[in-house]
Write a protein that holds these residues in place. Structure first.
Motif, PDB file in Angstrom:
ATOM      1  N   VAL A  80       0.945  -1.492   0.124  1.00  0.00           N
ATOM      2  CA  VAL A  80       0.080   0.025  -0.015  1.00  0.00           C
ATOM      3  C   VAL A  80       0.903   1.449   0.071  1.00  0.00           C
ATOM      4  O   VAL A  80       0.354   2.239  -0.426  1.00  0.00           O
ATOM      5  CB  VAL A  80      -1.086  -0.085   1.242  1.00  0.00           C
ATOM      6  CG1 VAL A  80      -0.413   0.447   2.472  1.00  0.00           C
ATOM      7  CG2 VAL A  80      -2.280   0.714   0.784  1.00  0.00           C
ATOM      8  N   HIS A  81       2.029   1.174   0.655  1.00  0.00           N
ATOM      9  CA  HIS A  81       2.838   2.114   0.620  1.00  0.00           C
ATOM     10  C   HIS A  81       3.293   2.641  -1.184  1.00  0.00           C
ATOM     11  O   HIS A  81       3.450   3.748  -1.329  1.00  0.00           O
ATOM     12  CB  HIS A  81       4.224   2.132   1.460  1.00  0.00           C
ATOM     13  CG  HIS A  81       3.941   2.515   2.605  1.00  0.00           C
ATOM     14  ND1 HIS A  81       4.894   2.262   3.702  1.00  0.00           N
ATOM     15  CD2 HIS A  81       3.163   3.109   3.527  1.00  0.00           C
ATOM     16  CE1 HIS A  81       4.501   2.544   4.917  1.00  0.00           C
ATOM     17  NE2 HIS A  81       3.396   3.234   4.760  1.00  0.00           N
ATOM     18  N   ARG A  82       3.524   1.544  -1.687  1.00  0.00           N
ATOM     19  CA  ARG A  82       3.839   1.675  -3.127  1.00  0.00           C
ATOM     20  C   ARG A  82       2.706   2.076  -3.970  1.00  0.00           C
ATOM     21  O   ARG A  82       2.910   2.652  -5.076  1.00  0.00           O
ATOM     22  CB  ARG A  82       4.443   0.202  -3.566  1.00  0.00           C
ATOM     23  CG  ARG A  82       5.193   0.238  -4.811  1.00  0.00           C
ATOM     24  CD  ARG A  82       5.716  -1.088  -5.078  1.00  0.00           C
ATOM     25  NE  ARG A  82       6.661  -1.651  -4.118  1.00  0.00           N
ATOM     26  CZ  ARG A  82       6.593  -2.735  -3.538  1.00  0.00           C
ATOM     27  NH1 ARG A  82       5.334  -3.603  -3.878  1.00  0.00           N
ATOM     28  NH2 ARG A  82       7.450  -3.089  -2.582  1.00  0.00           N
ATOM     29  N   HIS A  83       1.626   1.591  -3.621  1.00  0.00           N
ATOM     30  CA  HIS A  83       0.469   2.104  -4.379  1.00  0.00           C
ATOM     31  C   HIS A  83      -0.781   2.798  -3.393  1.00  0.00           C
ATOM     32  O   HIS A  83      -1.868   2.184  -3.009  1.00  0.00           O
ATOM     33  CB  HIS A  83      -0.206   1.046  -5.015  1.00  0.00           C
ATOM     34  CG  HIS A  83       0.528   0.118  -6.211  1.00  0.00           C
ATOM     35  ND1 HIS A  83       0.869   0.604  -7.148  1.00  0.00           N
ATOM     36  CD2 HIS A  83       1.324  -1.040  -5.797  1.00  0.00           C
ATOM     37  CE1 HIS A  83       1.884  -0.149  -7.741  1.00  0.00           C
ATOM     38  NE2 HIS A  83       1.975  -1.108  -6.811  1.00  0.00           N
ATOM     39  N   PRO A  84      -0.520   3.948  -2.994  1.00  0.00           N
ATOM     40  CA  PRO A  84      -1.409   4.515  -1.910  1.00  0.00           C
ATOM     41  C   PRO A  84      -2.639   4.781  -2.534  1.00  0.00           C
ATOM     42  O   PRO A  84      -3.657   4.892  -1.277  1.00  0.00           O
ATOM     43  CB  PRO A  84      -0.728   5.745  -1.380  1.00  0.00           C
ATOM     44  CG  PRO A  84       0.244   5.961  -2.453  1.00  0.00           C
ATOM     45  CD  PRO A  84       0.568   4.800  -3.326  1.00  0.00           C
ATOM     46  N   ALA A  85      -3.124   4.929  -3.527  1.00  0.00           N
ATOM     47  CA  ALA A  85      -4.364   5.387  -4.091  1.00  0.00           C
ATOM     48  C   ALA A  85      -5.279   3.799  -4.671  1.00  0.00           C
ATOM     49  O   ALA A  85      -6.321   3.971  -5.259  1.00  0.00           O
ATOM     50  CB  ALA A  85      -4.384   6.364  -5.048  1.00  0.00           C
ATOM     51  N   ASP A  86      -4.564   2.825  -4.647  1.00  0.00           N
ATOM     52  CA  ASP A  86      -5.317   1.482  -5.118  1.00  0.00           C
ATOM     53  C   ASP A  86      -6.251   0.890  -4.118  1.00  0.00           C
ATOM     54  O   ASP A  86      -5.773   0.552  -3.127  1.00  0.00           O
ATOM     55  CB  ASP A  86      -4.067   0.585  -5.577  1.00  0.00           C
ATOM     56  CG  ASP A  86      -4.431  -0.555  -6.229  1.00  0.00           C
ATOM     57  OD1 ASP A  86      -4.695  -1.716  -5.422  1.00  0.00           O
ATOM     58  OD2 ASP A  86      -4.604  -0.617  -7.408  1.00  0.00           O
ATOM     59  N   ARG A  87      -7.344   0.926  -4.357  1.00  0.00           N
ATOM     60  CA  ARG A  87      -8.521   0.246  -3.767  1.00  0.00           C
ATOM     61  C   ARG A  87      -8.399  -0.937  -3.126  1.00  0.00           C
ATOM     62  O   ARG A  87      -8.472  -1.245  -1.972  1.00  0.00           O
ATOM     63  CB  ARG A  87      -9.885   0.426  -4.423  1.00  0.00           C
ATOM     64  CG  ARG A  87     -10.455   1.786  -4.655  1.00  0.00           C
ATOM     65  CD  ARG A  87     -11.843   1.576  -5.241  1.00  0.00           C
ATOM     66  NE  ARG A  87     -12.708   0.994  -4.668  1.00  0.00           N
ATOM     67  CZ  ARG A  87     -13.457   1.451  -3.934  1.00  0.00           C
ATOM     68  NH1 ARG A  87     -13.444   2.841  -3.248  1.00  0.00           N
ATOM     69  NH2 ARG A  87     -14.351   0.412  -3.203  1.00  0.00           N
ATOM     70  N   GLY A  88      -7.610  -1.995  -4.216  1.00  0.00           N
ATOM     71  CA  GLY A  88      -7.538  -3.050  -3.730  1.00  0.00           C
ATOM     72  C   GLY A  88      -6.179  -3.251  -2.364  1.00  0.00           C
ATOM     73  O   GLY A  88      -6.331  -4.058  -1.757  1.00  0.00           O
ATOM     74  N   ALA A  89      -5.242  -2.600  -2.730  1.00  0.00           N
ATOM     75  CA  ALA A  89      -4.148  -2.524  -1.741  1.00  0.00           C
ATOM     76  C   ALA A  89      -4.762  -1.893  -0.454  1.00  0.00           C
ATOM     77  O   ALA A  89      -4.233  -2.457   0.493  1.00  0.00           O
ATOM     78  CB  ALA A  89      -2.911  -1.563  -2.019  1.00  0.00           C
ATOM     79  N   ILE A  90      -5.425  -0.927  -0.543  1.00  0.00           N
ATOM     80  CA  ILE A  90      -6.024  -0.139   0.458  1.00  0.00           C
ATOM     81  C   ILE A  90      -6.822  -1.215   1.361  1.00  0.00           C
ATOM     82  O   ILE A  90      -6.752  -1.541   2.661  1.00  0.00           O
ATOM     83  CB  ILE A  90      -6.792   1.020   0.248  1.00  0.00           C
ATOM     84  CG1 ILE A  90      -5.911   1.949  -0.091  1.00  0.00           C
ATOM     85  CG2 ILE A  90      -7.459   1.505   1.796  1.00  0.00           C
ATOM     86  CD1 ILE A  90      -6.494   3.333  -0.705  1.00  0.00           C
ATOM     87  N   ARG A  91      -7.733  -2.007   0.646  1.00  0.00           N
ATOM     88  CA  ARG A  91      -8.577  -3.098   1.159  1.00  0.00           C
ATOM     89  C   ARG A  91      -8.096  -4.179   2.002  1.00  0.00           C
ATOM     90  O   ARG A  91      -8.106  -4.402   3.069  1.00  0.00           O
ATOM     91  CB  ARG A  91      -9.423  -3.452   0.188  1.00  0.00           C
ATOM     92  CG  ARG A  91     -10.408  -4.651   0.300  1.00  0.00           C
ATOM     93  CD  ARG A  91     -10.812  -5.615  -0.765  1.00  0.00           C
ATOM     94  NE  ARG A  91      -9.759  -6.162  -1.277  1.00  0.00           N
ATOM     95  CZ  ARG A  91      -9.636  -6.379  -2.640  1.00  0.00           C
ATOM     96  NH1 ARG A  91     -10.359  -5.895  -3.550  1.00  0.00           N
ATOM     97  NH2 ARG A  91      -8.490  -7.098  -3.064  1.00  0.00           N
ATOM     98  N   ASP A  92      -6.841  -4.452   1.299  1.00  0.00           N
ATOM     99  CA  ASP A  92      -6.147  -5.711   1.846  1.00  0.00           C
ATOM    100  C   ASP A  92      -5.268  -5.421   3.100  1.00  0.00           C
ATOM    101  O   ASP A  92      -5.076  -5.961   4.061  1.00  0.00           O
ATOM    102  CB  ASP A  92      -5.073  -6.234   0.800  1.00  0.00           C
ATOM    103  CG  ASP A  92      -5.706  -6.945  -0.321  1.00  0.00           C
ATOM    104  OD1 ASP A  92      -7.086  -7.388  -0.325  1.00  0.00           O
ATOM    105  OD2 ASP A  92      -5.282  -7.170  -1.566  1.00  0.00           O
ATOM    106  N   PHE A  93      -4.764  -4.056   3.259  1.00  0.00           N
ATOM    107  CA  PHE A  93      -4.147  -3.596   4.204  1.00  0.00           C
ATOM    108  C   PHE A  93      -4.898  -3.211   5.535  1.00  0.00           C
ATOM    109  O   PHE A  93      -4.605  -3.648   6.728  1.00  0.00           O
ATOM    110  CB  PHE A  93      -3.462  -2.249   4.006  1.00  0.00           C
ATOM    111  CG  PHE A  93      -2.565  -1.593   5.285  1.00  0.00           C
ATOM    112  CD1 PHE A  93      -1.497  -2.208   5.748  1.00  0.00           C
ATOM    113  CD2 PHE A  93      -3.213  -0.356   5.617  1.00  0.00           C
ATOM    114  CE1 PHE A  93      -1.032  -1.804   6.980  1.00  0.00           C
ATOM    115  CE2 PHE A  93      -2.652   0.008   6.621  1.00  0.00           C
ATOM    116  CZ  PHE A  93      -1.505  -0.557   7.381  1.00  0.00           C
ATOM    117  N   ALA A  94      -6.360  -2.758   4.963  1.00  0.00           N
ATOM    118  CA  ALA A  94      -7.035  -2.743   6.161  1.00  0.00           C
ATOM    119  C   ALA A  94      -7.803  -4.026   6.716  1.00  0.00           C
ATOM    120  O   ALA A  94      -7.804  -4.224   8.026  1.00  0.00           O
ATOM    121  CB  ALA A  94      -8.434  -1.836   5.678  1.00  0.00           C
ATOM    122  N   SER A  95      -7.738  -5.067   5.762  1.00  0.00           N
ATOM    123  CA  SER A  95      -8.102  -6.239   6.487  1.00  0.00           C
ATOM    124  C   SER A  95      -7.119  -6.933   7.222  1.00  0.00           C
ATOM    125  O   SER A  95      -7.390  -7.584   8.083  1.00  0.00           O
ATOM    126  CB  SER A  95      -8.447  -7.309   5.000  1.00  0.00           C
ATOM    127  OG  SER A  95      -9.667  -6.934   4.433  1.00  0.00           O
TER     128      SER A  95
END
Length: 204
Positions: A80-95
């Motif tokens: 998510v640091h590499r892709h801070p605006a990517d919905r999938g990356a944000i979703r997976d980090f929050a999970s």
């Protein structure tokens, strides 16, 4: 994401190696060395740790589950640091945050759970508000409300817990109406209603 047996075994071996390390060695130092830098490998290995952690948690092996959820969190954080605006990356980090938070509740480490669950809720609320038509984001937001209710309940804060459980019930009822027949939505909604009943409130 499907996880190959090769990646799963790699995750298992890393957890076994982690278990054999000197307990006085810093956890972060171990994972800094052992986790891959390649993004594709990071995503695959994170999913393997996620699945292993859930299996361990469901078997009641809570501390072992936490040990699997931690590298999942670290890998999701890198992505998510590499892709801070990517919905999938944000979703997976929050999970990943959510799983660790729930595990800390089970271990009665509520101060540590409080470092994870509110932020997971913030991310999941943002994803839902950005796209209310995303059924998965809508479900995850309801689950995050539920889990904040569990945290406040575990802390003995009845009123805040009731607020979160009511919000989860109302939100998930609407999600269930829009996407009926989805089992994981129905299960999360039933959990919200059950928790409301368990602490003695009207849950109509």
């Amino acid at each position: 994401m499907a996880v190959s047996e090769e990646i799963r075994q790699r995750a298992v071996l890393l957890l076994e190696k982690f278990g054999r390390r000197n307990p006085s060695d810093p956890v972060m130092a171990f994972w800094d060395v052992e986790l891959p830098n390649d993004e594709h490998e990071q995503a695959e290995l994170a999913e393997a740790f996620d699945q292993l952690g859930v299996e361990l948690f469901n078997r009641g092996e809570t501390q072992e589950a936490l040990e699997a959820f931690w590298p999942n969190f670290l890998l999701r954080l890198r992505i998510v640091h590499r892709h801070p605006a990517d919905r999938g990356a944000i979703r997976d980090f929050a999970s990943a945050e959510d799983l660790i938070g729930l595990t800390f509740i089970a271990l009665d480490k509520l101060d540590l759970a409080e470092q994870m669950l509110p932020e997971a809720l913030t991310y999941r609320r943002g994803l839902f508000e950005d796209d209310p038509s995303d059924a998965h984001a809508a479900y995850l937001y309801g689950a995050a409300l539920n889990h904040m209710g569990r945290l406040e309940h575990a802390k003995g804060n009845v009123e805040p817990a009731l607020v979160y459980y009511r919000q989860a019930r109302d939100h998930l009822s609407e999600v269930d109406r829009m996407w009926s027949g989805v089992s994981y939505i129905e299960i999360e909604l039933a959990e919200a209603v059950e928790w409301l009943g368990a602490i003695g409130t009207d849950h109509r």
